[in-house]
Design a protein around this motif. Structure first.
Motif, PDB file in Angstrom:
ATOM      1  N   PRO A   1      -2.305  -7.299  -2.166  1.00  0.00           N
ATOM      2  CA  PRO A   1      -3.290  -6.444  -1.479  1.00  0.00           C
ATOM      3  C   PRO A   1      -3.028  -4.955  -1.667  1.00  0.00           C
ATOM      4  CG  PRO A   1      -2.530  -8.203  -0.035  1.00  0.00           C
ATOM      5  CD  PRO A   1      -1.624  -8.207  -1.218  1.00  0.00           C
ATOM      6  N   ALA A   2      -1.750  -4.562  -1.683  1.00  0.00           N
ATOM      7  CA  ALA A   2      -1.421  -3.147  -1.853  1.00  0.00           C
ATOM      8  C   ALA A   2      -1.791  -2.663  -3.252  1.00  0.00           C
ATOM      9  CB  ALA A   2       0.064  -2.916  -1.577  1.00  0.00           C
TER      10      ALA A   2
ATOM     11  N   ARG B   1     -19.098   5.245  -2.854  1.00  0.00           N
ATOM     12  CA  ARG B   1     -17.714   5.604  -2.561  1.00  0.00           C
ATOM     13  C   ARG B   1     -17.292   5.115  -1.181  1.00  0.00           C
ATOM     14  NH1 ARG B   1     -12.871   6.347  -4.747  1.00  0.00           N
ATOM     15  NH2 ARG B   1     -11.555   7.667  -3.443  1.00  0.00           N
ATOM     16  N   LEU B   2     -18.201   5.129  -0.236  1.00  0.00           N
ATOM     17  CA  LEU B   2     -17.874   4.686   1.112  1.00  0.00           C
ATOM     18  C   LEU B   2     -17.440   3.221   1.133  1.00  0.00           C
ATOM     19  CD1 LEU B   2     -17.755   5.232   4.147  1.00  0.00           C
ATOM     20  CD2 LEU B   2     -20.198   4.713   4.264  1.00  0.00           C
ATOM     21  N   ALA B   3     -18.150   2.382   0.393  1.00  0.00           N
ATOM     22  CA  ALA B   3     -17.797   0.958   0.351  1.00  0.00           C
ATOM     23  C   ALA B   3     -16.448   0.745  -0.334  1.00  0.00           C
ATOM     24  CB  ALA B   3     -18.890   0.176  -0.373  1.00  0.00           C
ATOM     25  N   LEU B   4     -16.151   1.518  -1.383  1.00  0.00           N
ATOM     26  CA  LEU B   4     -14.878   1.370  -2.093  1.00  0.00           C
ATOM     27  C   LEU B   4     -13.702   1.774  -1.198  1.00  0.00           C
ATOM     28  CD1 LEU B   4     -15.807   2.717  -5.642  1.00  0.00           C
ATOM     29  CD2 LEU B   4     -15.313   0.357  -5.012  1.00  0.00           C
ATOM     30  N   VAL B   5     -13.861   2.891  -0.503  1.00  0.00           N
ATOM     31  CA  VAL B   5     -12.763   3.351   0.362  1.00  0.00           C
ATOM     32  C   VAL B   5     -12.537   2.373   1.505  1.00  0.00           C
ATOM     33  CG1 VAL B   5     -11.982   5.231   1.845  1.00  0.00           C
ATOM     34  CG2 VAL B   5     -13.185   5.746  -0.274  1.00  0.00           C
ATOM     35  N   GLN B   6     -13.610   1.839   2.076  1.00  0.00           N
ATOM     36  CA  GLN B   6     -13.474   0.863   3.149  1.00  0.00           C
ATOM     37  C   GLN B   6     -12.801  -0.415   2.651  1.00  0.00           C
ATOM     38  OE1 GLN B   6     -14.321   1.369   6.493  1.00  0.00           O
ATOM     39  NE2 GLN B   6     -13.155  -0.537   6.681  1.00  0.00           N
ATOM     40  N   LYS B   7     -13.119  -0.815   1.427  1.00  0.00           N
ATOM     41  CA  LYS B   7     -12.496  -1.996   0.841  1.00  0.00           C
ATOM     42  C   LYS B   7     -11.003  -1.771   0.630  1.00  0.00           C
ATOM     43  CE  LYS B   7     -13.057  -5.206  -3.055  1.00  0.00           C
ATOM     44  NZ  LYS B   7     -13.822  -5.452  -4.320  1.00  0.00           N
ATOM     45  N   ALA B   8     -10.631  -0.576   0.157  1.00  0.00           N
ATOM     46  CA  ALA B   8      -9.215  -0.259  -0.026  1.00  0.00           C
ATOM     47  C   ALA B   8      -8.471  -0.266   1.302  1.00  0.00           C
ATOM     48  CB  ALA B   8      -9.077   1.107  -0.708  1.00  0.00           C
ATOM     49  N   LYS B   9      -9.112   0.214   2.348  1.00  0.00           N
ATOM     50  CA  LYS B   9      -8.478   0.188   3.671  1.00  0.00           C
ATOM     51  C   LYS B   9      -8.273  -1.246   4.142  1.00  0.00           C
ATOM     52  CE  LYS B   9      -8.962   1.815   8.409  1.00  0.00           C
ATOM     53  NZ  LYS B   9      -9.763   2.601   9.386  1.00  0.00           N
TER      54      LYS B   9
ATOM     55  N   THR C   1      -4.724  -2.880   5.239  1.00  0.00           N
ATOM     56  CA  THR C   1      -4.580  -3.466   6.569  1.00  0.00           C
ATOM     57  C   THR C   1      -4.093  -4.914   6.481  1.00  0.00           C
ATOM     58  OG1 THR C   1      -6.381  -2.033   7.357  1.00  0.00           O
ATOM     59  CG2 THR C   1      -5.766  -3.906   8.732  1.00  0.00           C
ATOM     60  N   GLU C   2      -4.647  -5.666   5.539  1.00  0.00           N
ATOM     61  CA  GLU C   2      -4.197  -7.056   5.335  1.00  0.00           C
ATOM     62  C   GLU C   2      -2.748  -7.093   4.870  1.00  0.00           C
ATOM     63  OE1 GLU C   2      -5.209 -10.856   2.382  1.00  0.00           O
ATOM     64  OE2 GLU C   2      -6.461  -9.031   2.354  1.00  0.00           O
TER      65      GLU C   2
ATOM     66  N   ALA D   1       1.758   2.399   2.114  1.00  0.00           N
ATOM     67  CA  ALA D   1       0.527   1.974   2.786  1.00  0.00           C
ATOM     68  C   ALA D   1       0.249   2.835   4.014  1.00  0.00           C
ATOM     69  CB  ALA D   1       0.629   0.499   3.181  1.00  0.00           C
ATOM     70  N   PHE D   2       1.277   3.165   4.802  1.00  0.00           N
ATOM     71  CA  PHE D   2       1.072   4.015   5.973  1.00  0.00           C
ATOM     72  C   PHE D   2       0.557   5.396   5.551  1.00  0.00           C
ATOM     73  CE2 PHE D   2       3.921   1.025   8.244  1.00  0.00           C
ATOM     74  CZ  PHE D   2       3.173   0.855   9.392  1.00  0.00           C
TER      75      PHE D   2
END
Length: 351
Positions: free
Chosen positions: A82-83, A97-105, A109-110, A196-197
């Motif tokens: 995941p990282a 870009r919004l969807a990509l950044v949310q997916k990376a977050k 988180t996982e 990740a943090f």
């Protein structure tokens, strides 16, 4: 067990190592982020890592009921999936870009959730929105604790990176036992926990900006009057017109082609006298001679042109009737030109 399930297709270890290598190459690359070469590598790496993650889920290599000591040494590295996918997702230049950044977050988180379940870390990440809602702007103690935790994670990450580099060189030069490999992969997972943090903090800031931009764009679209969205009524075409500025400019500079005079010189002088620009006496004034028979300004006699024309006509008439005096002068001049070449007597050669 994994090798048995992978006998029919590509091995999980091979797919993971190929994707991981692409991620390291992209991370160390000097190519611009938006270049087509780098974006092709990012897409290829994301595809391989997603395939590896799918294979891990099918093989059920991890369970929430077990601890890190129970995981096989060769399988610890798969916790990084995941990282690594989050890192490549943030480098992907897509339209949304919004969807990509949310997916990376979501990937990070996982990753932190799995690492906490296996005891790799005991910390939990609190997003900027939740922390800001719980703690007011004057809560300096919470800000101080967050700063100290960030500094501590940074120092630990540097120590892990130095130790990992030394162990990596040792593992490449010689084969190490299972304990050394296990320590290496565990340190690698811990290093990515610190990363990740740090990345989640940056992602939250970018998400806040992207949400603000999206809301502003939506507000602009909603604020448009409803009547503007309807079709405009048909209007008659406007007639051509001439601007006053262009008309005055044409009067001053002309129309671009020769124009006929609108008044004579006498009419112009009379107009100037009427407007008071020149005195009326100036039209009838005759310049006084400084000496007898001499004038400073030569007066133009209207009959001079007629007199010159008359003399020319007389000379032509003499030539036509073969005047003896005229013929004699012409012959003498011809004889002179025969005896004296053109330029003789001009010692300076000036003419």
């Amino acid at each position: 067990m994994a090798e048995k399930h992978e006998s029919d297709g590509p091995k999980l270890s091979e797919v993971f190592e190929r994707g991981w290598k692409i991620q390291r190459d992209v991370e160390k690359s000097d190519e611009p982020t938006g270049s087509s070469k780098l974006q092709d590598q990012v897409k290829a790496g994301m595809g391989l890592l997603e395939q590896a993650a799918h294979m891990v889920r099918e093989l059920q290599l991890f369970s929430e009921n077990e601890e890190l000591q129970e995981v096989a040494t060769c399988n610890i590295r798969y916790l990084l999936l995941p990282a690594l996918m989050s890192d490549l997702t943030m480098r992907h230049m897509g339209e949304d870009r919004l969807a990509l950044v949310q997916k990376a977050k979501d990937y990070l988180t996982e990753f932190l959730k799995v690492c906490k379940a296996y005891g790799v870390t005991s910390e939990e990440y609190q997003s900027g929105e939740s922390s800001s809602s719980k703690a007011g702007p004057t809560d300096m103690a919470a800000m101080s604790r967050q700063r100290e935790a960030t500094i501590a994670r940074f120092r630990q990450q540097k120590e892990k990176e130095q130790k990992l580099e030394a162990m990596r060189v040792a593992m490449e030069t010689r084969e190490e036992d299972d304990e050394v490999q296990r320590e290496y992969y565990t340190l690698l997972v811990q290093k990515w926990v610190y990363t990740a943090f740090r990345e989640l903090s940056s992602i939250d800031q970018e998400l806040e900006i992207l949400h603000m931009m999206a809301s502003r764009q939506q507000g602009k679209q909603d604020s448009q009057p409803q009547e503007q969205k309807k079709a405009q009524p048909h209007r008659k075409p406007l007639k051509p017109f001439i601007l006053t500025r262009d008309k005055l400019q044409a009067q001053v500079f002309g129309a671009g082609y020769p124009s006929i005079p609108t008044m004579s010189m006498d009419e112009y002088l009379q107009k100037e006298v009427q407007e008071g620009k020149i005195p009326a006496e100036a039209l009838n004034r005759v310049p006084e001679p400084t000496e007898p028979g001499d004038y400073n300004v030569r007066r133009v006699v209207p009959d001079e042109a007629a007199e010159a024309e008359r003399k020319q006509m007389e000379e032509e008439e003499k030539e036509e009737r073969d005047d003896e005096e005229q013929l004699r002068k012409q012959r003498e001049f011809d004889d002179f030109k025969d005896d004296h070449r053109r330029g003789w007597g001009n010692r300076q050669n000036m003419g």
